[in-house]
Design a protein around this motif. Sequence first.
Motif, PDB file in Angstrom:
ATOM      1  N   LEU A 170       0.821  -1.209   0.000  1.00 55.54           N
ATOM      2  CA  LEU A 170       0.000   0.000   0.000  1.00 55.54           C
ATOM      3  C   LEU A 170       0.855   1.260   0.000  1.00 55.54           C
ATOM      4  N   LEU A 171       1.941   1.242   0.752  1.00 55.25           N
ATOM      5  CA  LEU A 171       2.817   2.416   0.822  1.00 55.25           C
ATOM      6  C   LEU A 171       3.530   2.650  -0.509  1.00 55.25           C
ATOM      7  N   THR A 172       3.844   1.586  -1.205  1.00 52.19           N
ATOM      8  CA  THR A 172       4.445   1.742  -2.533  1.00 52.19           C
ATOM      9  C   THR A 172       3.486   2.502  -3.449  1.00 52.19           C
ATOM     10  N   ILE A 173       2.207   2.104  -3.401  1.00 54.94           N
ATOM     11  CA  ILE A 173       1.197   2.790  -4.205  1.00 54.94           C
ATOM     12  C   ILE A 173       1.037   4.246  -3.748  1.00 54.94           C
ATOM     13  N   ALA A 174       0.948   4.457  -2.437  1.00 57.02           N
ATOM     14  CA  ALA A 174       0.763   5.808  -1.895  1.00 57.02           C
ATOM     15  C   ALA A 174       1.927   6.726  -2.269  1.00 57.02           C
ATOM     16  N   ASN A 175       3.140   6.201  -2.188  1.00 58.83           N
ATOM     17  CA  ASN A 175       4.317   7.003  -2.533  1.00 58.83           C
ATOM     18  C   ASN A 175       4.353   7.334  -4.024  1.00 58.83           C
ATOM     19  N   GLN A 176       3.912   6.397  -4.855  1.00 62.73           N
ATOM     20  CA  GLN A 176       3.824   6.661  -6.295  1.00 62.73           C
ATOM     21  C   GLN A 176       2.803   7.755  -6.573  1.00 62.73           C
ATOM     22  N   LYS A 177       1.695   7.712  -5.869  1.00 61.43           N
ATOM     23  CA  LYS A 177       0.671   8.746  -6.013  1.00 61.43           C
ATOM     24  C   LYS A 177       1.201  10.099  -5.549  1.00 61.43           C
ATOM     25  N   MET A 178       1.987  10.087  -4.494  1.00 64.11           N
ATOM     26  CA  MET A 178       2.595  11.324  -4.000  1.00 64.11           C
ATOM     27  C   MET A 178       3.504  11.942  -5.060  1.00 64.11           C
ATOM     28  N   GLU A 179       4.298  11.102  -5.731  1.00 64.37           N
ATOM     29  CA  GLU A 179       5.214  11.589  -6.765  1.00 64.37           C
ATOM     30  C   GLU A 179       4.444  12.161  -7.955  1.00 64.37           C
ATOM     31  N   GLU A 180       3.399  11.452  -8.379  1.00 60.74           N
ATOM     32  CA  GLU A 180       2.564  11.938  -9.476  1.00 60.74           C
ATOM     33  C   GLU A 180       1.868  13.242  -9.085  1.00 60.74           C
ATOM     34  N   ASN A 181       1.462  13.333  -7.849  1.00 60.77           N
ATOM     35  CA  ASN A 181       0.807  14.538  -7.330  1.00 60.77           C
ATOM     36  C   ASN A 181       1.730  15.757  -7.455  1.00 60.77           C
ATOM     37  N   LYS A 182       3.012  15.572  -7.115  1.00 64.90           N
ATOM     38  CA  LYS A 182       3.986  16.668  -7.217  1.00 64.90           C
ATOM     39  C   LYS A 182       4.168  17.115  -8.673  1.00 64.90           C
ATOM     40  N   LYS A 183       4.181  16.143  -9.581  1.00 63.78           N
ATOM     41  CA  LYS A 183       4.314  16.476 -11.006  1.00 63.78           C
ATOM     42  C   LYS A 183       3.127  17.299 -11.481  1.00 63.78           C
ATOM     43  N   ARG A 184       1.939  16.960 -11.008  1.00 62.06           N
ATOM     44  CA  ARG A 184       0.748  17.711 -11.399  1.00 62.06           C
ATOM     45  C   ARG A 184       0.779  19.137 -10.840  1.00 62.06           C
ATOM     46  N   ILE A 185       1.266  19.285  -9.631  1.00 60.66           N
ATOM     47  CA  ILE A 185       1.394  20.635  -9.044  1.00 60.66           C
ATOM     48  C   ILE A 185       2.348  21.481  -9.882  1.00 60.66           C
ATOM     49  N   GLU A 186       3.457  20.870 -10.303  1.00 60.23           N
ATOM     50  CA  GLU A 186       4.435  21.585 -11.130  1.00 60.23           C
ATOM     51  C   GLU A 186       3.823  21.974 -12.467  1.00 60.23           C
ATOM     52  N   ARG A 187       3.056  21.064 -13.080  1.00 60.72           N
ATOM     53  CA  ARG A 187       2.385  21.389 -14.340  1.00 60.72           C
ATOM     54  C   ARG A 187       1.373  22.515 -14.136  1.00 60.72           C
ATOM     55  N   PHE A 188       0.663  22.465 -13.034  1.00 61.99           N
ATOM     56  CA  PHE A 188      -0.327  23.499 -12.732  1.00 61.99           C
ATOM     57  C   PHE A 188       0.349  24.866 -12.588  1.00 61.99           C
ATOM     58  N   TYR A 189       1.488  24.894 -11.912  1.00 63.01           N
ATOM     59  CA  TYR A 189       2.231  26.148 -11.750  1.00 63.01           C
ATOM     60  C   TYR A 189       2.650  26.700 -13.109  1.00 63.01           C
ATOM     61  N   ASN A 190       3.173  25.847 -13.974  1.00 61.06           N
ATOM     62  CA  ASN A 190       3.604  26.288 -15.303  1.00 61.06           C
ATOM     63  C   ASN A 190       2.416  26.777 -16.138  1.00 61.06           C
ATOM     64  N   CYS A 191       1.299  26.069 -16.052  1.00 58.50           N
ATOM     65  CA  CYS A 191       0.093  26.491 -16.781  1.00 58.50           C
ATOM     66  C   CYS A 191      -0.412  27.844 -16.277  1.00 58.50           C
ATOM     67  N   LEU A 192      -0.330  28.058 -14.975  1.00 57.51           N
ATOM     68  CA  LEU A 192      -0.756  29.335 -14.391  1.00 57.51           C
ATOM     69  C   LEU A 192       0.129  30.478 -14.893  1.00 57.51           C
ATOM     70  N   GLN A 193       1.435  30.237 -14.911  1.00 52.95           N
ATOM     71  CA  GLN A 193       2.356  31.267 -15.402  1.00 52.95           C
ATOM     72  C   GLN A 193       2.026  31.649 -16.842  1.00 52.95           C
TER      73      GLN A 193
END
Length: 257
Positions: A170-193
Amino acid sequence: MDRRAEFGRWKAQSLGKADLSRKGSVDEDAVRVVQLLNAQEEFFTTSSCAGRILLLDASTSDSGIQKQHCCWLLVTHKPCVKDDVMAALKGATSNAVLKFEPFILHVQCQTLQDAQTLHSAAVASGFRNSGITVGKRGKTMLAVRSTHGLEVPLSHQGKLMVTEEYIEFLLTIANQKMEENKKRIERFYNCLQQAMERKAISSSHSETKEKNSLLCTHKNKRNQGKAHDPSITEDHEKELEGADGLGISAALFSEED
């Protein structure tokens, strides 16, 4: 009260309040997005969470509905390891649940069009569960969110119901989701700019077009006046062009540069 002035008052009041979250400050991975939005006249953030893994211990009623009060056994905004969860589970006396909660952000927007701009950026970045609400007083809110979560029960009445191997899975899955979540935040920041840059360019073009329109109106009125006033000689016309026309043209060229 003027709509823009009222929005400015709401923004000042909201940003002036103390942070009442458990952490007491904006999460590290969400800081850039929050600062970018709050720097714009048309937006301000009201709450945010960059994403987290947590372990909760909560009793449930006979109907299975979770009661209001629960115990936070573990919470982290970083990748989590099995030993941390196993240690935290020792404090569970009821029904422990492992959760991953993705990035969520609430933004109040000056106009519906402003909210739609942010909504497009959010959806393009992977936060497809985002939505806009408009209140009775005209407050327009955007919620940036996704269904990229995880929620799994681990214990019942204090008894562990799964193996350590399964918890590690479960933690492997959760950590993978955490990493994907960070990538989406970065994309969101770039889209906002990019959205802010496009808006600034569009606004600049609109201002230039408005000034050019005013200049044309001014010249047309002046030419009409000269056509109806025979007392304006050719020399006087040249004098007017030197004193008035050149000055306005120089200002316009400066604006375009």
